[in-house]
Design an enzyme around this catalytic site. Structure first.
Site, PDB file in Angstrom:
ATOM      1  N   ASP A 211       0.823  -1.275   0.004  1.00 43.27           N
ATOM      2  CA  ASP A 211       0.030  -0.105   0.196  1.00 43.27           C
ATOM      3  C   ASP A 211       0.393   0.759   0.084  1.00 43.27           C
ATOM      4  O   ASP A 211       1.826   1.065   0.699  1.00 43.27           O
ATOM      5  CB  ASP A 211      -0.860   0.005   1.074  1.00 43.27           C
ATOM      6  CG  ASP A 211      -2.026   1.082   1.193  1.00 43.27           C
ATOM      7  OD1 ASP A 211      -1.444   2.495   0.603  1.00 43.27           O
ATOM      8  OD2 ASP A 211      -3.005   1.423   1.337  1.00 43.27           O
ATOM      9  N   VAL A 212       0.658   2.405  -0.580  1.00 44.13           N
ATOM     10  CA  VAL A 212       1.731   3.160  -1.273  1.00 44.13           C
ATOM     11  C   VAL A 212       1.674   4.205  -0.168  1.00 44.13           C
ATOM     12  O   VAL A 212       2.817   4.907   0.018  1.00 44.13           O
ATOM     13  CB  VAL A 212       1.644   4.267  -2.708  1.00 44.13           C
ATOM     14  CG1 VAL A 212       2.366   2.848  -3.206  1.00 44.13           C
ATOM     15  CG2 VAL A 212       0.335   4.702  -2.537  1.00 44.13           C
TER      16      VAL A 212
ATOM     17  N   ASN B 262       2.884   5.085  -9.975  1.00 43.82           N
ATOM     18  CA  ASN B 262       1.127   5.619 -10.556  1.00 43.82           C
ATOM     19  C   ASN B 262       0.181   4.961  -9.945  1.00 43.82           C
ATOM     20  O   ASN B 262      -0.310   5.670 -10.130  1.00 43.82           O
ATOM     21  CB  ASN B 262       1.448   3.672 -11.965  1.00 43.82           C
ATOM     22  CG  ASN B 262      -0.025   4.244 -12.139  1.00 43.82           C
ATOM     23  OD1 ASN B 262      -0.858   4.386 -13.806  1.00 43.82           O
ATOM     24  ND2 ASN B 262      -0.283   2.737 -12.321  1.00 43.82           N
TER      25      ASN B 262
ATOM     26  N   TYR C   6      -8.417  15.186  -5.395  1.00 48.17           N
ATOM     27  CA  TYR C   6      -7.713  14.471  -6.470  1.00 48.17           C
ATOM     28  C   TYR C   6      -6.472  16.169  -7.690  1.00 48.17           C
ATOM     29  O   TYR C   6      -5.622  15.605  -7.224  1.00 48.17           O
ATOM     30  CB  TYR C   6      -8.587  14.325  -7.410  1.00 48.17           C
ATOM     31  CG  TYR C   6      -7.312  13.665  -8.452  1.00 48.17           C
ATOM     32  CD1 TYR C   6      -7.639  12.205  -8.267  1.00 48.17           C
ATOM     33  CD2 TYR C   6      -7.933  14.500  -9.974  1.00 48.17           C
ATOM     34  CE1 TYR C   6      -6.698  11.500  -9.784  1.00 48.17           C
ATOM     35  CE2 TYR C   6      -7.821  13.656 -10.896  1.00 48.17           C
ATOM     36  CZ  TYR C   6      -6.676  11.865 -10.637  1.00 48.17           C
ATOM     37  OH  TYR C   6      -6.091  11.437 -11.540  1.00 48.17           O
TER      38      TYR C   6
ATOM     39  N   LYS D 168      -2.960  15.764  -7.403  1.00 46.64           N
ATOM     40  CA  LYS D 168      -1.921  15.661  -9.033  1.00 46.64           C
ATOM     41  C   LYS D 168      -0.750  16.835  -9.357  1.00 46.64           C
ATOM     42  O   LYS D 168      -0.221  16.763  -9.789  1.00 46.64           O
ATOM     43  CB  LYS D 168      -3.049  15.888 -10.197  1.00 46.64           C
ATOM     44  CG  LYS D 168      -3.419  13.811  -9.844  1.00 46.64           C
ATOM     45  CD  LYS D 168      -2.390  13.101  -9.976  1.00 46.64           C
ATOM     46  CE  LYS D 168      -3.498  11.521 -10.023  1.00 46.64           C
ATOM     47  NZ  LYS D 168      -2.287  10.434 -10.548  1.00 46.64           N
TER      48      LYS D 168
ATOM     49  N   THR E  51     -10.254   3.298 -17.773  1.00 49.79           N
ATOM     50  CA  THR E  51     -10.078   2.351 -16.758  1.00 49.79           C
ATOM     51  C   THR E  51     -11.335   1.964 -15.799  1.00 49.79           C
ATOM     52  O   THR E  51     -11.876   3.007 -15.641  1.00 49.79           O
ATOM     53  CB  THR E  51      -8.731   2.528 -15.553  1.00 49.79           C
ATOM     54  OG1 THR E  51      -9.232   3.834 -15.680  1.00 49.79           O
ATOM     55  CG2 THR E  51      -7.460   2.795 -16.499  1.00 49.79           C
TER      56      THR E  51
HETATM   57  P1  NAD Z   1      -7.404   1.818 -12.008  1.00 46.61           P
HETATM   58  O1  NAD Z   1      -7.639   2.297 -10.520  1.00 46.61           O
HETATM   59  O2  NAD Z   1      -7.488   0.924 -13.005  1.00 46.61           O
HETATM   60  O3  NAD Z   1      -6.047   1.637 -11.390  1.00 46.61           O
HETATM   61  C1  NAD Z   1      -5.131   2.281 -10.123  1.00 46.61           C
HETATM   62  C2  NAD Z   1      -3.928   1.969  -9.531  1.00 46.61           C
HETATM   63  O4  NAD Z   1      -3.259   1.603  -8.136  1.00 46.61           O
HETATM   64  C3  NAD Z   1      -5.103  -0.477  -9.194  1.00 46.61           C
HETATM   65  O5  NAD Z   1      -3.559  -1.604  -9.181  1.00 46.61           O
HETATM   66  C4  NAD Z   1      -5.045   0.211  -7.689  1.00 46.61           C
HETATM   67  O6  NAD Z   1      -4.825  -1.156  -6.998  1.00 46.61           O
HETATM   68  C5  NAD Z   1      -3.498   0.676  -6.974  1.00 46.61           C
HETATM   69  N1  NAD Z   1      -3.721   1.323  -6.039  1.00 46.61           N
HETATM   70  C6  NAD Z   1      -4.580   2.714  -5.250  1.00 46.61           C
HETATM   71  N2  NAD Z   1      -4.366   2.837  -4.517  1.00 46.61           N
HETATM   72  C7  NAD Z   1      -3.324   2.361  -3.771  1.00 46.61           C
HETATM   73  C8  NAD Z   1      -2.753   2.294  -2.650  1.00 46.61           C
HETATM   74  N3  NAD Z   1      -2.726   2.732  -1.582  1.00 46.61           N
HETATM   75  N4  NAD Z   1      -1.328   1.196  -2.635  1.00 46.61           N
HETATM   76  C9  NAD Z   1      -0.879   0.677  -4.042  1.00 46.61           C
HETATM   77  N5  NAD Z   1      -2.205   0.424  -5.395  1.00 46.61           N
HETATM   78  C10 NAD Z   1      -2.530   1.744  -4.784  1.00 46.61           C
HETATM   79  O7  NAD Z   1      -7.100   3.638 -12.474  1.00 46.61           O
HETATM   80  P2  NAD Z   1      -5.917   4.116 -13.283  1.00 46.61           P
HETATM   81  O8  NAD Z   1      -7.069   4.410 -14.265  1.00 46.61           O
HETATM   82  O9  NAD Z   1      -5.432   2.794 -14.096  1.00 46.61           O
HETATM   83  O10 NAD Z   1      -5.382   4.923 -12.476  1.00 46.61           O
HETATM   84  C11 NAD Z   1      -3.805   4.857 -12.900  1.00 46.61           C
HETATM   85  C12 NAD Z   1      -3.184   6.310 -12.328  1.00 46.61           C
HETATM   86  O11 NAD Z   1      -3.565   7.114 -13.395  1.00 46.61           O
HETATM   87  C13 NAD Z   1      -3.825   7.128 -11.310  1.00 46.61           C
HETATM   88  O12 NAD Z   1      -2.366   7.805 -10.410  1.00 46.61           O
HETATM   89  C14 NAD Z   1      -4.485   8.457 -11.857  1.00 46.61           C
HETATM   90  O13 NAD Z   1      -4.611   9.161 -11.124  1.00 46.61           O
HETATM   91  C15 NAD Z   1      -3.664   8.639 -13.435  1.00 46.61           C
HETATM   92  N6  NAD Z   1      -5.116   9.026 -13.371  1.00 46.61           N
HETATM   93  C16 NAD Z   1      -5.943   8.299 -14.707  1.00 46.61           C
HETATM   94  C17 NAD Z   1      -6.532   8.896 -15.632  1.00 46.61           C
HETATM   95  C18 NAD Z   1      -8.074   7.959 -16.121  1.00 46.61           C
HETATM   96  O14 NAD Z   1      -8.823   8.894 -16.844  1.00 46.61           O
HETATM   97  N7  NAD Z   1      -8.090   7.312 -16.294  1.00 46.61           N
HETATM   98  C19 NAD Z   1      -6.732   9.955 -15.860  1.00 46.61           C
HETATM   99  C20 NAD Z   1      -5.433  10.906 -15.831  1.00 46.61           C
HETATM  100  C21 NAD Z   1      -4.819  10.364 -14.860  1.00 46.61           C
END
Ligand code: NAD
Length: 281
Positions: free
Chosen positions: A91-92, A118, A185, A189, A220
């Site tokens: 857990d980060v 990520n 959020y 960011k 996602t």
């Molecule tokens: P997602 O929910 O599909 O995946 C997120 C991942 O992070 C999962 O594997 C989850 O288990 C893990 N995670 C969450 N909290 C955690 C913790 N405390 N410790 C360890 N792992 C943890 O989401 P995603 O869309 O793949 O997001 C990935 C990154 O991309 C994030 O930082 C998100 O903010 C960023 N992002 C996503 C989007 C989008 O539209 N999906 C847009 C911009 C930025």
């Protein structure tokens, strides 16, 4: 130029790219052959696609998430395609978990050439700032901002020791502009972009390149949850982007691999716009 001199020049070039300690042979199967890559939050979405893409290009991948069953599934999937990957539950938000993850990576593979920080979560509830709870702010902040801080804090000493490395932090378009109703959020960011710039400056002359990327809407589980929270359809979200579509996780993975590769050797401290034109409009 003699053969020896040319080899020297190539080695110096590789060193300048943060790839010095394990030179790839001509027969290397991919850009990241024999490189070790650490990816946080890779049990779904962008992280999962990124772990798979690095493994497909020859990297040894250690990745984390909180859900062990899903982690084991992703590990099996990558191995079934001939890649090398290991899931480590972490857990980060938890400092000892992050230290344990980084140590496990170095114990197993001897080094960390590339770290992709990520892991992230969305604001659980779309609401104006005065209606956001302190608990939700803390949850999002601890995962997105503190998580990236802790990850870099424990990755960097290994990169300093091995005299090179590349870090890619997943930021967002939310790191670049304000978005109403998602204060936790948005603030977290902006912090990722800030931490990226600071680290990039502090370690640029140590052969460590640090960058972030700014995705827009990516298909996602996070986007599906956010769409529900905002009461928006995918069509409505796509309409806000110049490319009029939602980006796939593998498209973002390719940007991350590019940032981590020698091709991005001149890119330092930026938040690369991978939004399909959102930030340009
Ligand atoms: P997602 O929910 O599909 O995946 C997120 C991942 O992070 C999962 O594997 C989850 O288990 C893990 N995670 C969450 N909290 C955690 C913790 N405390 N410790 C360890 N792992 C943890 O989401 P995603 O869309 O793949 O997001 C990935 C990154 O991309 C994030 O930082 C998100 O903010 C960023 N992002 C996503 C989007 C989008 O539209 N999906 C847009 C911009 C930025």
């Amino acid at each position: 130029m003699t053969r020896t001199t040319r080899r020297g020049v190539l080695a110096a070039g590789a060193a300048a790219l943060g790839l010095a300690a394990t030179p790839a042979s001509a027969a290397a199967p991919g850009r990241f052959a024999r490189r070790t890559v650490l990816v946080t939050g890779a049990t779904s979405g962008i992280g999962r696609a990124t772990a798979a893409a690095f493994a497909a290009e020859g990297a040894r991948v250690m990745f984390c998430g909180r859900r062990a069953a899903l982690g084991a599934e992703v590990e099996r999937e990558i191995r079934a395609s001939g890649g090398e990957a290991v899931f480590h539950r972490a857990d980060v938000r938890d400092e000892s978990d992050v230290r344990g993850l980084v140590d496990a990576c170095v114990r197993r593979y001897g080094r960390i050439d590339v770290a992709v920080n990520n892991a992230g979560i969305e604001t659980p509830r779309a609401a104006p700032l005065h209606e956001q709870s302190a608990a939700d702010f803390d949850r999002v902040w601890h995962t997105n901002a503190r998580g990236v801080f802790l990850s870099m804090k424990y990755e960097l000493p290994h990169m300093l020791r091995q005299r090179g490395g590349v870090i890619v932090n997943t930021a967002s378009i939310s790191a670049e502009v304000g978005f109403a109703t998602i204060a936790p959020y948005n603030a977290s960011k902006h912090a990722v972009a800030s931490l990226t710039k600071v680290a990039a400056l502090e370690y640029a002359d140590e052969n460590i390149r640090v960058n972030a990327l700014a995705p827009g809407a990516v298909d996602t589980p996070m986007l599906r949850r956010a769409a529900e929270a905002f009461g928006m359809t995918y069509e409505q979200i796509a309409a806000e982007y110049p490319i009029k579509r939602i980006v796939r996780p593998d498209e973002i993975a390719r940007v991350i691999l590019w940032l981590a590769s020698a091709d991005a050797s001149a890119v330092v401290g930026t938040d690369v716009d991978a939004s399909g034109g959102y930030l340009t409009a």
